[in-house]
Scaffold this active site. Structure first.
Site, PDB file in Angstrom:
ATOM      1  N   LYS A   1       0.706  -1.106   0.213  1.00  0.00           N
ATOM      2  CA  LYS A   1      -0.094  -0.153   0.056  1.00  0.00           C
ATOM      3  C   LYS A   1       0.822   1.288  -0.082  1.00  0.00           C
ATOM      4  O   LYS A   1       0.748   2.284  -0.794  1.00  0.00           O
ATOM      5  CB  LYS A   1      -0.887  -0.139   1.319  1.00  0.00           C
ATOM      6  CG  LYS A   1      -1.756   1.421   1.366  1.00  0.00           C
ATOM      7  CD  LYS A   1      -2.603   1.370   2.501  1.00  0.00           C
ATOM      8  CE  LYS A   1      -3.273   2.771   2.257  1.00  0.00           C
ATOM      9  NZ  LYS A   1      -4.131   2.797   3.809  1.00  0.00           N
TER      10      LYS A   1
ATOM     11  N   ASN B   1       6.943 -16.061  -3.068  1.00  0.00           N
ATOM     12  CA  ASN B   1       6.612 -16.124  -1.462  1.00  0.00           C
ATOM     13  C   ASN B   1       6.063 -15.087  -0.883  1.00  0.00           C
ATOM     14  O   ASN B   1       5.579 -14.795   0.095  1.00  0.00           O
ATOM     15  CB  ASN B   1       7.699 -16.843  -0.861  1.00  0.00           C
ATOM     16  CG  ASN B   1       8.990 -15.945  -0.842  1.00  0.00           C
ATOM     17  OD1 ASN B   1       9.272 -15.206  -1.868  1.00  0.00           O
ATOM     18  ND2 ASN B   1       9.805 -16.218   0.100  1.00  0.00           N
ATOM     19  N   ALA B   2       6.298 -13.714  -1.611  1.00  0.00           N
ATOM     20  CA  ALA B   2       5.788 -12.584  -1.353  1.00  0.00           C
ATOM     21  C   ALA B   2       4.119 -12.111  -1.373  1.00  0.00           C
ATOM     22  O   ALA B   2       3.757 -12.783  -2.399  1.00  0.00           O
ATOM     23  CB  ALA B   2       6.719 -11.263  -1.529  1.00  0.00           C
ATOM     24  N   GLY B   3       3.640 -11.364  -0.778  1.00  0.00           N
ATOM     25  CA  GLY B   3       2.350 -11.157  -1.025  1.00  0.00           C
ATOM     26  C   GLY B   3       2.052  -9.818  -0.683  1.00  0.00           C
ATOM     27  O   GLY B   3       2.108  -9.318   0.176  1.00  0.00           O
ATOM     28  N   HIS B   4       1.619  -8.943  -1.726  1.00  0.00           N
ATOM     29  CA  HIS B   4       1.031  -7.612  -1.542  1.00  0.00           C
ATOM     30  C   HIS B   4      -0.288  -7.408  -2.111  1.00  0.00           C
ATOM     31  O   HIS B   4      -0.753  -7.877  -3.020  1.00  0.00           O
ATOM     32  CB  HIS B   4       1.959  -6.701  -2.408  1.00  0.00           C
ATOM     33  CG  HIS B   4       3.493  -6.691  -1.952  1.00  0.00           C
ATOM     34  ND1 HIS B   4       3.897  -6.235  -0.731  1.00  0.00           N
ATOM     35  CD2 HIS B   4       4.514  -6.839  -2.789  1.00  0.00           C
ATOM     36  CE1 HIS B   4       5.145  -6.260  -0.767  1.00  0.00           C
ATOM     37  NE2 HIS B   4       5.579  -6.708  -1.995  1.00  0.00           N
TER      38      HIS B   4
ATOM     39  N   GLN C   1       8.728  -9.501   1.915  1.00  0.00           N
ATOM     40  CA  GLN C   1       8.755 -10.116   3.533  1.00  0.00           C
ATOM     41  C   GLN C   1       9.324  -8.971   4.446  1.00  0.00           C
ATOM     42  O   GLN C   1       8.392  -7.969   4.274  1.00  0.00           O
ATOM     43  CB  GLN C   1       9.655 -11.231   3.504  1.00  0.00           C
ATOM     44  CG  GLN C   1       9.396 -12.614   2.759  1.00  0.00           C
ATOM     45  CD  GLN C   1       9.708 -12.618   1.391  1.00  0.00           C
ATOM     46  OE1 GLN C   1      10.961 -11.971   0.984  1.00  0.00           O
ATOM     47  NE2 GLN C   1       8.884 -12.928   0.584  1.00  0.00           N
TER      48      GLN C   1
ATOM     49  N   SER D   1      -1.721   4.549   8.339  1.00  0.00           N
ATOM     50  CA  SER D   1      -2.831   3.927   7.636  1.00  0.00           C
ATOM     51  C   SER D   1      -3.836   3.539   8.465  1.00  0.00           C
ATOM     52  O   SER D   1      -3.535   2.986   9.218  1.00  0.00           O
ATOM     53  CB  SER D   1      -2.184   2.860   6.797  1.00  0.00           C
ATOM     54  OG  SER D   1      -3.184   2.220   6.225  1.00  0.00           O
ATOM     55  N   VAL D   2      -4.816   3.838   8.036  1.00  0.00           N
ATOM     56  CA  VAL D   2      -6.239   3.568   8.883  1.00  0.00           C
ATOM     57  C   VAL D   2      -7.090   2.772   7.836  1.00  0.00           C
ATOM     58  O   VAL D   2      -8.358   2.921   8.090  1.00  0.00           O
ATOM     59  CB  VAL D   2      -6.882   5.123   9.057  1.00  0.00           C
ATOM     60  CG1 VAL D   2      -6.152   5.436  10.336  1.00  0.00           C
ATOM     61  CG2 VAL D   2      -7.239   5.919   8.056  1.00  0.00           C
TER      62      VAL D   2
END
Length: 435
Positions: free
Chosen positions: A18, A38-41, A227, A417-418
């Site tokens: 984000k 293996n990363a996730g965004h 990561q 961040s909210v």
């Protein structure tokens, strides 16, 4: 505007994607420098949710060049599947994605090797990998004998010979340990990967040269870590780490650019702590509060779907990784998840079994497992933060909590961040004072 690195300071999943997406307006190239699928965004914008694993978050912006650097390990089927999935969502990456020809290739036998590590009775420890072949590919890279790079895919005769030699060795090795193992077919693998290479070719190039030319031209670069720093193979909670330098230490090796290329370092943390898989976790919560954080924060892995372990913010660990990564600014994410909790805790130190205070993050996991957190309590807040768009919109206790995190890490807080949407981001200009 300086070039910037965004790096997670915890055990990953800090919502770095984000921040990268939000910073794209101020940069012209976004660079992934380590890791693999293996990363996730997850990026939410315009009412759409985009889930990325290999591609940088900047790929969602049509005016941004996205780069997969030489430090990555790339599984061609997964990469092409991700490109296709984005196309189905209306995002065309043609002409604005560059894949380094120096990056290494995850082969089918790497996935089998990872299954061996995870399932074999001989495996001393269950590391909780994503089973994407990341570790075995990096092992072959540093071993030098069986490593295959993207550039090799475009030398068909040499590539076939590389695959033949590797498969001959891997078949003998895997058959010795796996009871049910069907030998791999080198010819079929080579045919499959050469076909995939033809589809990838429009994106492949000399990413290092591209980045040097961009820097010389004064373009602004944004480096996107994957990561988190506590998963760094050299600086993290070894052996429960990833196979690459997931702290800012990986930028130079994984991109080919010198240290002077970056002068803004944004360390990203959740307002609490999570981790996936095994390993000591001093502030972990095994009660309703921990379950509440997991439920409200939707704490399940982007790549694996596994539930994340949840706990209070660990300032000892984050202070250590902030120093390792040279963070100049802090981004506090998911602050909204803590709304409705009466009393919040932050681990400001540890205590060992003898009662001695421990201020530095221990190197050995046995010692870390014996440590107990020393907490400071802060009052919580009941207000819904999702509509806040400025610092003054936040309730006083939320502002005090954010300030306290900055003070503990000794870094000014520049971003809060909210919520998951791009618009739910509060910029604090030059950063809130850390003291």
């Amino acid at each position: 505007m300086p070039s910037t690195c965004v790096v997670g300071l915890q055990w990953g999943d800090e919502a770095k994607g984000k921040i990268v997406d939000a910073l794209c307006d101020r940069h012209e190239l976004v660079v992934r420098y380590q890791g693999g699928a293996n990363a996730g965004h997850t990026v939410v914008t315009g009412g759409k949710t985009y889930k990325l694993s290999l591609l940088p978050s900047g790929v969602l912006r049509p005016d941004i060049t996205s780069v997969l650097g030489n430090g990555l390990v790339i599984h061609p089927p997964t990469l092409l599947e991700e490109i296709g999935r984005l196309a189905d969502q209306g995002v065309d990456v043609a002409g604005r994605l560059v894949i380094s020809d120096r990056a290494h290739v995850i082969m089918p036998y790497h996935l089998v090797e990872e299954r061996l590590t995870e399932e074999s009775s001989e495996a001393a420890e269950q590391l909780g990998t994503t089973r994407r072949g990341i570790g075995p590919c990096y092992r072959d890279k540093v071993g030098r004998v069986h490593g295959i790079r993207i550039a090799d895919l475009y030398r068909p005769d040499r590539f076939r010979e590389q695959v033949r030699r590797a498969v001959e060795f891997k078949n003998r090795y895997l058959a010795a340990f796996l009871k049910e193992f069907e030998p791999l077919d080198a010819h079929r693998i080579a045919d499959e990967y050469l076909a995939l290479a033809a589809r990838m070719e429009p994106f492949v190039g000399d990413a290092t040269d591209l980045l040097h030319r961009a820097m010389a031209a004064g373009k602004r670069l944004l480096f996107e870590g994957a990561q988190g720093s506590l998963l760094d193979v050299d600086h993290g909670s070894y052996p429960y780490v990833t196979s690459s330098n997931s702290s800012a230490a990986g930028v130079w090796a994984g991109s080919g650019l010198p240290a002077r290329a970056v002068d803004r370092w944004i360390g990203v943390v959740k307002a609490y702590t999570t981790r996936v898989g095994e390993g000591p976790f001093p502030t972990e919560l095994h009660d309703e509060t921990g379950e509440r954080i997991r439920r409200v924060g939707k704490e399940f892995g982007t790549v694996t779907g596994r539930p994340r372990r949840c706990g209070w913010f660990d300032a000892v660990a984050a202070r250590y990784t902030a120093r390792v990564s040279g963070s100049t600014e802090l981004a506090v994410m998911l602050l909204d998840v803590l709304s409705g909790i009466d009393r919040l805790k932050v681990a400001v130190a540890y205590e060992d079994p003898s009662g001695r205070r421990v201020d530095a993050f221990p190197a050995h996991l046995d010692r870390l497992a014996q440590c107990r957190p020393v907490f400071e309590e802060l009052p919580g807040w009941s207000e819904d933060l999702s509509g806040a768009r400025s610092w003054s919109d936040l309730p006083g206790n939320a502002r005090d909590y954010v300030r306290f995190l900055g003070q503990q890490l000794g870094i000014p807080v520049g971003i809060v961040s909210v919520g998951p949407d791009r618009e739910q981001t509060i910029w604090t200009d030059q950063g809130l004072p850390s003291s």
